[in-house]
Design a protein around this motif. Structure first.
Motif, PDB file in Angstrom:
ATOM      1  N   ASN A   1       0.828  -1.205   0.000  1.00 45.25           N
ATOM      2  CA  ASN A   1       0.000   0.000   0.000  1.00 45.25           C
ATOM      3  C   ASN A   1       0.862   1.254   0.000  1.00 45.25           C
ATOM      4  N   ALA A   2       1.957   1.218   0.763  1.00 41.31           N
ATOM      5  CA  ALA A   2       2.867   2.370   0.812  1.00 41.31           C
ATOM      6  C   ALA A   2       3.489   2.630  -0.556  1.00 41.31           C
ATOM      7  N   SER A   3       3.762   1.568  -1.307  1.00 42.27           N
ATOM      8  CA  SER A   3       4.361   1.753  -2.630  1.00 42.27           C
ATOM      9  C   SER A   3       3.395   2.432  -3.588  1.00 42.27           C
ATOM     10  N   VAL A   4       2.089   2.181  -3.404  1.00 44.64           N
ATOM     11  CA  VAL A   4       1.072   2.862  -4.217  1.00 44.64           C
ATOM     12  C   VAL A   4       1.092   4.360  -3.908  1.00 44.64           C
ATOM     13  N   ALA A   5       1.184   4.688  -2.627  1.00 47.03           N
ATOM     14  CA  ALA A   5       1.250   6.094  -2.232  1.00 47.03           C
ATOM     15  C   ALA A   5       2.515   6.761  -2.769  1.00 47.03           C
ATOM     16  N   LEU A   6       3.610   6.017  -2.791  1.00 46.73           N
ATOM     17  CA  LEU A   6       4.855   6.556  -3.339  1.00 46.73           C
ATOM     18  C   LEU A   6       4.751   6.758  -4.842  1.00 46.73           C
ATOM     19  N   ALA A   7       4.065   5.832  -5.516  1.00 51.83           N
ATOM     20  CA  ALA A   7       3.833   6.019  -6.953  1.00 51.83           C
ATOM     21  C   ALA A   7       3.036   7.297  -7.188  1.00 51.83           C
ATOM     22  N   PHE A   8       2.042   7.521  -6.350  1.00 53.18           N
ATOM     23  CA  PHE A   8       1.255   8.753  -6.420  1.00 53.18           C
ATOM     24  C   PHE A   8       2.159   9.973  -6.300  1.00 53.18           C
ATOM     25  N   SER A   9       3.086   9.951  -5.319  1.00 52.34           N
ATOM     26  CA  SER A   9       3.954  11.106  -5.097  1.00 52.34           C
ATOM     27  C   SER A   9       4.894  11.331  -6.276  1.00 52.34           C
ATOM     28  N   GLU A  10       5.387  10.246  -6.878  1.00 50.34           N
ATOM     29  CA  GLU A  10       6.277  10.362  -8.034  1.00 50.34           C
ATOM     30  C   GLU A  10       5.547  10.963  -9.238  1.00 50.34           C
ATOM     31  N   ILE A  11       4.317  10.490  -9.463  1.00 55.75           N
ATOM     32  CA  ILE A  11       3.529  11.018 -10.584  1.00 55.75           C
ATOM     33  C   ILE A  11       3.245  12.498 -10.368  1.00 55.75           C
ATOM     34  N   MET A  12       2.909  12.862  -9.130  1.00 58.74           N
ATOM     35  CA  MET A  12       2.676  14.267  -8.797  1.00 58.74           C
ATOM     36  C   MET A  12       3.916  15.104  -9.106  1.00 58.74           C
ATOM     37  N   GLU A  13       5.075  14.616  -8.674  1.00 59.80           N
ATOM     38  CA  GLU A  13       6.331  15.350  -8.868  1.00 59.80           C
ATOM     39  C   GLU A  13       6.649  15.511 -10.343  1.00 59.80           C
ATOM     40  N   HIS A  14       6.396  14.449 -11.124  1.00 55.84           N
ATOM     41  CA  HIS A  14       6.673  14.494 -12.561  1.00 55.84           C
ATOM     42  C   HIS A  14       5.718  15.410 -13.312  1.00 55.84           C
ATOM     43  N   ASN A  15       4.622  15.809 -12.655  1.00 57.87           N
ATOM     44  CA  ASN A  15       3.622  16.635 -13.330  1.00 57.87           C
ATOM     45  C   ASN A  15       3.451  18.012 -12.694  1.00 57.87           C
ATOM     46  N   GLY A  16       4.558  18.510 -12.127  1.00 62.40           N
ATOM     47  CA  GLY A  16       4.604  19.905 -11.741  1.00 62.40           C
ATOM     48  C   GLY A  16       4.226  20.255 -10.321  1.00 62.40           C
ATOM     49  N   PHE A  17       3.830  19.280  -9.514  1.00 57.19           N
ATOM     50  CA  PHE A  17       3.509  19.573  -8.117  1.00 57.19           C
ATOM     51  C   PHE A  17       4.796  19.532  -7.282  1.00 57.19           C
ATOM     52  N   LYS A  18       4.862  20.387  -6.280  1.00 54.18           N
ATOM     53  CA  LYS A  18       6.049  20.452  -5.434  1.00 54.18           C
ATOM     54  C   LYS A  18       5.999  19.339  -4.386  1.00 54.18           C
ATOM     55  N   ILE A  19       6.753  18.287  -4.643  1.00 51.81           N
ATOM     56  CA  ILE A  19       6.808  17.132  -3.749  1.00 51.81           C
ATOM     57  C   ILE A  19       8.261  16.895  -3.354  1.00 51.81           C
ATOM     58  N   ASN A  20       8.543  16.955  -2.075  1.00 50.18           N
ATOM     59  CA  ASN A  20       9.894  16.737  -1.569  1.00 50.18           C
ATOM     60  C   ASN A  20      10.020  15.287  -1.102  1.00 50.18           C
ATOM     61  N   PHE A  21      11.021  14.587  -1.610  1.00 46.86           N
ATOM     62  CA  PHE A  21      11.122  13.159  -1.306  1.00 46.86           C
ATOM     63  C   PHE A  21      11.358  12.883   0.178  1.00 46.86           C
ATOM     64  N   ASN A  22      12.177  13.698   0.821  1.00 49.36           N
ATOM     65  CA  ASN A  22      12.453  13.473   2.242  1.00 49.36           C
ATOM     66  C   ASN A  22      11.200  13.662   3.092  1.00 49.36           C
ATOM     67  N   LYS A  23      10.382  14.662   2.739  1.00 52.01           N
ATOM     68  CA  LYS A  23       9.118  14.879   3.453  1.00 52.01           C
ATOM     69  C   LYS A  23       8.155  13.714   3.213  1.00 52.01           C
ATOM     70  N   THR A  24       8.149  13.230   1.979  1.00 47.21           N
ATOM     71  CA  THR A  24       7.300  12.079   1.635  1.00 47.21           C
ATOM     72  C   THR A  24       7.742  10.839   2.397  1.00 47.21           C
ATOM     73  N   ASN A  25       9.046  10.652   2.457  1.00 46.50           N
ATOM     74  CA  ASN A  25       9.633   9.528   3.171  1.00 46.50           C
ATOM     75  C   ASN A  25       9.188   9.524   4.635  1.00 46.50           C
ATOM     76  N   LEU A  26       9.259  10.685   5.270  1.00 48.95           N
ATOM     77  CA  LEU A  26       8.871  10.813   6.673  1.00 48.95           C
ATOM     78  C   LEU A  26       7.362  10.605   6.846  1.00 48.95           C
ATOM     79  N   ALA A  27       6.582  11.086   5.885  1.00 48.11           N
ATOM     80  CA  ALA A  27       5.125  10.916   5.942  1.00 48.11           C
ATOM     81  C   ALA A  27       4.746   9.443   5.921  1.00 48.11           C
ATOM     82  N   ILE A  28       5.434   8.658   5.074  1.00 50.36           N
ATOM     83  CA  ILE A  28       5.185   7.216   5.001  1.00 50.36           C
ATOM     84  C   ILE A  28       5.500   6.560   6.342  1.00 50.36           C
ATOM     85  N   LYS A  29       6.624   6.950   6.914  1.00 50.55           N
ATOM     86  CA  LYS A  29       7.059   6.340   8.173  1.00 50.55           C
ATOM     87  C   LYS A  29       6.092   6.639   9.316  1.00 50.55           C
TER      88      LYS A  29
END
Length: 419
Positions: A256-284
């Motif tokens: 399930n977490a990998s699905v959320a990460l896929a969401f974050s990657e797609i968002m980042e690739h399409n112009g939304f400001k997504i920081n990987f370290n913040k995403t990483n901490l959010a998952i944890k």
């Protein structure tokens, strides 16, 4: 003693003779009276599937909020209070605002026939229209195509979580029919993410979505490798990134977490400001109560898991087997669920079972009915008359492991007692 909000919610159940009656017609009529709030909502992520909707919703909400955006969410059922179902700007709705909006929508509906889920969804739509949040996550109640949440005309993301048998009386008696209903949410979606699925489901989805672009399948576009106690590798678009393992327990939660990460990657690739370290901490940091939730109570270990179908039982069994746990199980289940399949799956991983009728749920299995199924499946059981007896038993025990499962409604009634 019931609050005035509880009494109002109870009144809404009586507006339609059926608890479930899949149709969008009644909701369209009510929303029109309310000014069509569903036509002016935040950017929407829509989630359908049999299992994992709530967990994925929670992961994604935390990712959105951690990256500085505001987020609304709609989920069901709730564990302890209805307020949990409606999140406005990152917080559960206040009881005052919930009551005022429900009262207003009830008045506008003017006693026209409408199901409980439809009128509460209309209430949520009105609140989401007024919120001015950046994003909205909608979790379907049942199915997809005719689910009340599917009233919205377009969405940024549609996510299909693992699909298995459940609610066949409404969705169809084959996995293909059930899948077709779930896929009903993807119309006019900018992006579609498909979670890990059983082979026959995945093949069916591929055929149905063959003409769709922007579809991301688990296992092809994103997957997990190198699982350890502390981390797992996430692969997407040939990029490798190390991510913290989520707090949520079970291999299915890593999926399930990998699905959320896929969401974050797609968002980042399409112009939304997504920081990987913040995403990483959010998952944890993500939690989702009542889903293989581990607690301690008076020297005992408590596992709360609202699993109630075949797929949930399989995930629960894997968790118990992986951790070499054989708990004493307090078990209750609604009588429209496949109790034999559930018990057969978990019986080798449990010590014994305590059957109980879920309090205040008329359509739950009676204790005697569960005992009969225990006899059929050769499961050792103990008889207790009430939750109070069970709590006394736990209080007088030491260093034992207890599992509460079979229904999220049962878990919701027990959870506050352990906190």
């Amino acid at each position: 003693m019931k609050s005035k909000t509880d009494k109002l919610l109870n009144d809404l159940f009586n507006l339609h003779p059926k608890y479930i009656d899949l149709s969008l017609d009644r909701l369209v009529k009510l929303l029109k009276k309310l000014g069509d709030p569903h036509l002016n909502l935040p950017k929407t992520i829509h989630i359908a599937g049999t299992n994992g909707k709530g967990s994925i919703q929670s992961f994604i909400k935390n990712i959105i909020v951690s990256n500085g955006y505001s987020c609304d969410a709609y989920t069901s059922p709730h564990l302890t209070k209805f307020n949990e179902r409606i999140v406005i700007n990152n917080k559960n709705i206040s009881t005052k605002k919930l009551y005022q909006t429900l009262e207003f929508v009830k008045k506008i509906n003017n006693y026209d026939p409408i199901t409980f889920f439809e009128i509460t969804t209309a209430t949520a739509m009105l609140l989401f229209q007024r919120s001015n949040s950046d994003f909205l996550i909608l979790e379907t109640g049942l199915g997809g195509r005719l689910d009340a949440t599917n009233i919205i005309p377009s969405k940024l993301f549609s996510i299909i979580t693992p699909i298995s048998y459940d609610h066949e009386e409404f969705l169809g008696n084959t996995i293909q029919k059930i899948t077709r209903e779930k896929l009903g949410i993807i119309n006019k979606s900018s992006f579609v993410i498909i979670s890990k699925q059983k082979k026959e489901v995945k093949e069916f989805i591929k055929k149905k979505l063959i003409k769709n672009k922007n579809v991301y399948f688990y296992g092809k576009n994103f997957k997990i490798n190198n699982l350890t106690n502390n981390s797992f590798q996430f692969h997407f678009d040939k990029n490798k990134r190390l991510v913290n393992k989520p707090k949520l327990h079970g291999i299915h939660q890593i999926e399930n977490a990998s699905v959320a990460l896929a969401f974050s990657e797609i968002m980042e690739h399409n112009g939304f400001k997504i920081n990987f370290n913040k995403t990483n901490l959010a998952i944890k940091k993500t939690t989702w109560p009542g889903r293989i939730e581990l607690l301690r109570y008076k020297g005992n270990r408590i596992i709360l898991d609202g699993s109630h179908n075949e797929s949930g039982a399989e995930s629960l069994k894997k968790f118990l087997a992986t951790n070499r746990i054989k708990p004493i199980v307090l078990f209750g289940m609604l009588n429209n669920k496949k109790i034999d399949i559930f018990l057969k799956l978990i019986k080798t991983q449990i010590d014994s079972l305590i059957p109980i009728k879920i309090p205040n749920e008329n359509n739950s299995f009676k204790r005697k009915e569960i005992i009969e199924r225990c006899k059929v499946h050769s499961i050792k059981y103990y008889e207790m008359k009430s939750i109070s007896d069970f709590m006394k038993y736990i209080s007088n025990s030491k260093n034992k492991i207890f599992l509460v499962t079979g229904s999220l409604y049962l878990v919701g009634k027990l959870r506050p007692k352990f906190l």
